[in-house]
Motif scaffolding. Structure first.
Motif, PDB file in Angstrom:
ATOM      1  N   LYS A  37       2.628   4.427   5.143  1.00 49.92           N
ATOM      2  CA  LYS A  37       1.638   3.427   5.557  1.00 49.92           C
ATOM      3  C   LYS A  37       0.230   4.016   5.559  1.00 49.92           C
ATOM      4  CE  LYS A  37       4.306   0.293   8.537  1.00 49.92           C
ATOM      5  NZ  LYS A  37       4.457  -0.165   9.941  1.00 49.92           N
ATOM      6  N   MET A  40      -1.070   4.240   2.067  1.00 51.76           N
ATOM      7  CA  MET A  40      -1.257   2.964   1.365  1.00 51.76           C
ATOM      8  C   MET A  40      -2.716   2.533   1.372  1.00 51.76           C
ATOM      9  SD  MET A  40       2.169   0.897   2.592  1.00 51.76           S
ATOM     10  CE  MET A  40       1.629  -0.703   1.943  1.00 51.76           C
ATOM     11  N   TRP A  41      -3.477   2.908   2.410  1.00 54.42           N
ATOM     12  CA  TRP A  41      -4.878   2.499   2.486  1.00 54.42           C
ATOM     13  C   TRP A  41      -5.701   3.126   1.368  1.00 54.42           C
ATOM     14  CZ3 TRP A  41      -6.173  -1.401   5.467  1.00 54.42           C
ATOM     15  CH2 TRP A  41      -5.369  -1.711   6.568  1.00 54.42           C
ATOM     16  N   SER A  43      -4.397   4.429  -1.491  1.00 50.48           N
ATOM     17  CA  SER A  43      -3.764   4.280  -2.807  1.00 50.48           C
ATOM     18  C   SER A  43      -3.962   2.881  -3.393  1.00 50.48           C
ATOM     19  CB  SER A  43      -2.261   4.569  -2.703  1.00 50.48           C
ATOM     20  OG  SER A  43      -1.616   3.618  -1.867  1.00 50.48           O
ATOM     21  N   ALA A  45      -2.824  -0.031  -2.437  1.00 48.84           N
ATOM     22  CA  ALA A  45      -1.538  -0.717  -2.568  1.00 48.84           C
ATOM     23  C   ALA A  45      -1.718  -2.222  -2.522  1.00 48.84           C
ATOM     24  CB  ALA A  45      -0.604  -0.270  -1.439  1.00 48.84           C
ATOM     25  N   LEU A  47       0.285  -5.538  -1.569  1.00 51.65           N
ATOM     26  CA  LEU A  47       1.455  -5.925  -0.799  1.00 51.65           C
ATOM     27  C   LEU A  47       2.218  -7.059  -1.476  1.00 51.65           C
ATOM     28  CD1 LEU A  47       0.047  -5.852   2.850  1.00 51.65           C
ATOM     29  CD2 LEU A  47       1.113  -4.010   1.534  1.00 51.65           C
ATOM     30  N   PHE A 152       5.702  -3.300  -2.085  1.00 53.22           N
ATOM     31  CA  PHE A 152       4.298  -3.267  -2.494  1.00 53.22           C
ATOM     32  C   PHE A 152       4.224  -2.566  -3.842  1.00 53.22           C
ATOM     33  CE2 PHE A 152       5.208   0.487  -0.007  1.00 53.22           C
ATOM     34  CZ  PHE A 152       4.542   1.525  -0.636  1.00 53.22           C
ATOM     35  N   VAL A 154       1.703   0.219  -6.376  1.00 50.38           N
ATOM     36  CA  VAL A 154       0.574   1.145  -6.506  1.00 50.38           C
ATOM     37  C   VAL A 154       0.324   1.342  -7.995  1.00 50.38           C
ATOM     38  CG1 VAL A 154      -0.259   3.486  -6.098  1.00 50.38           C
ATOM     39  CG2 VAL A 154       1.081   2.318  -4.329  1.00 50.38           C
ATOM     40  N   CYS A 159       6.983  -0.210  -5.442  1.00 50.83           N
ATOM     41  CA  CYS A 159       7.231   0.718  -4.338  1.00 50.83           C
ATOM     42  C   CYS A 159       7.784  -0.065  -3.144  1.00 50.83           C
ATOM     43  CB  CYS A 159       5.946   1.424  -3.910  1.00 50.83           C
ATOM     44  SG  CYS A 159       5.066   2.305  -5.231  1.00 50.83           S
ATOM     45  N   CYS A 176       9.575   4.840  -5.195  1.00 53.97           N
ATOM     46  CA  CYS A 176       8.784   4.323  -6.307  1.00 53.97           C
ATOM     47  C   CYS A 176       9.729   4.186  -7.486  1.00 53.97           C
ATOM     48  CB  CYS A 176       7.649   5.273  -6.687  1.00 53.97           C
ATOM     49  SG  CYS A 176       6.480   5.642  -5.359  1.00 53.97           S
ATOM     50  N   LEU A 191       1.191   8.336  -2.509  1.00 51.42           N
ATOM     51  CA  LEU A 191       1.844   7.973  -1.252  1.00 51.42           C
ATOM     52  C   LEU A 191       2.235   9.193  -0.422  1.00 51.42           C
ATOM     53  CD1 LEU A 191       4.076   5.002  -2.461  1.00 51.42           C
ATOM     54  CD2 LEU A 191       1.959   4.881  -1.126  1.00 51.42           C
TER      55      LEU A 191
END
Length: 212
Positions: A37, A40-41, A43, A45, A47, A152, A154, A159, A176, A191
């Motif tokens: 998590k 994810m900010w 990368s 991502a 959702l 999600f 990337v 992923c 992934c 990630l």
């Protein structure tokens, strides 16, 4: 050659063979989700959605990790490991989905994939009878698996992170998967999963029940 899976197949071997197999990199642990998590900010991502999956039953074999055999929604699903990428990502090819009851020839082929010998087989086998057969066959085990999955992407790579229960024992996982192995490597690194051991569901379940 006669295809032993012909009668009760929900997805034919021919149809399954047309599916381009994705390579998968997956990790398991107790504190996987928070780390993913956080990454994810950065990368970027995208959702998808959260899903509670129907309960599944995995059939494990002490002799092989090459056959991924599970039952979900009354269908038996088989995938075979066909190889690994240079990065160590595993590739499993769908073999098909098969409806119960299964005939003797089909049951024999399923057990052959699991490298198991159950002795004399019935002409036809319901799911309940199949479960009992697995329980009494040396080297096989049934594991109930429940999943809460959060999907999600990337950079176009599929992923997820998930909560998983093996026979009610909770673990966390992230993965992934893609046909694009180069992009997959970038997603794994983005990630924060690079360097973690690649562990599929079969090996994770075997660890939980004490087989590895």
């Amino acid at each position: 050659m006669t295809d032993t899976f012909a009668k009760n197949r929900a997805t034919s071997a021919e149809e399954a063979a047309k599916i381009i197999p994705r390579a998968e990199f997956r990790v398991f642990g107790k504190d996987v989700i928070e780390g993913v998590k956080a990454h994810m900010w950065t990368s970027k991502a995208v959702l998808f959605k959260a899903r509670v999956m129907p309960a599944e039953t995995y059939i494990l074999s002490e002799r092989t990790d090459a056959a991924n055999v599970k039952v979900r929604d009354g269908l038996l699903d088989i995938k075979y490991k066909t190889g690994e990428t240079p990065e160590g990502y595993e590739i499993f090819q769908p073999r098909g989905k098969f409806q119960f009851p299964v005939r003797r020839e089909e049951l024999a082929a399923i057990l052959e994939a699991l490298e198991a010998d159950a002795g004399e087989l019935p002409e036809e086998c319901s799911y309940e009878a199949f479960e009992e057969l697995v329980r009494r066959t040396p080297g096989l085990a049934l594991v109930k698996v429940e999943k809460k999955r959060y999907g999600f992407s990337v950079n176009g790579v599929i992923c997820e992170y998930a909560e998983v229960w093996f026979n009610d024992a909770r673990v966390e996982t992230a993965c992934c998967e893609s046909e694009n192995y180069e992009a997959m490597s970038s997603a794994v690194e983005a990630l924060g999963l690079k360097g973690e051991p690649n562990t599929n569901y079969l090996r994770a379940a075997k660890h939980v029940i004490g087989w590895v």
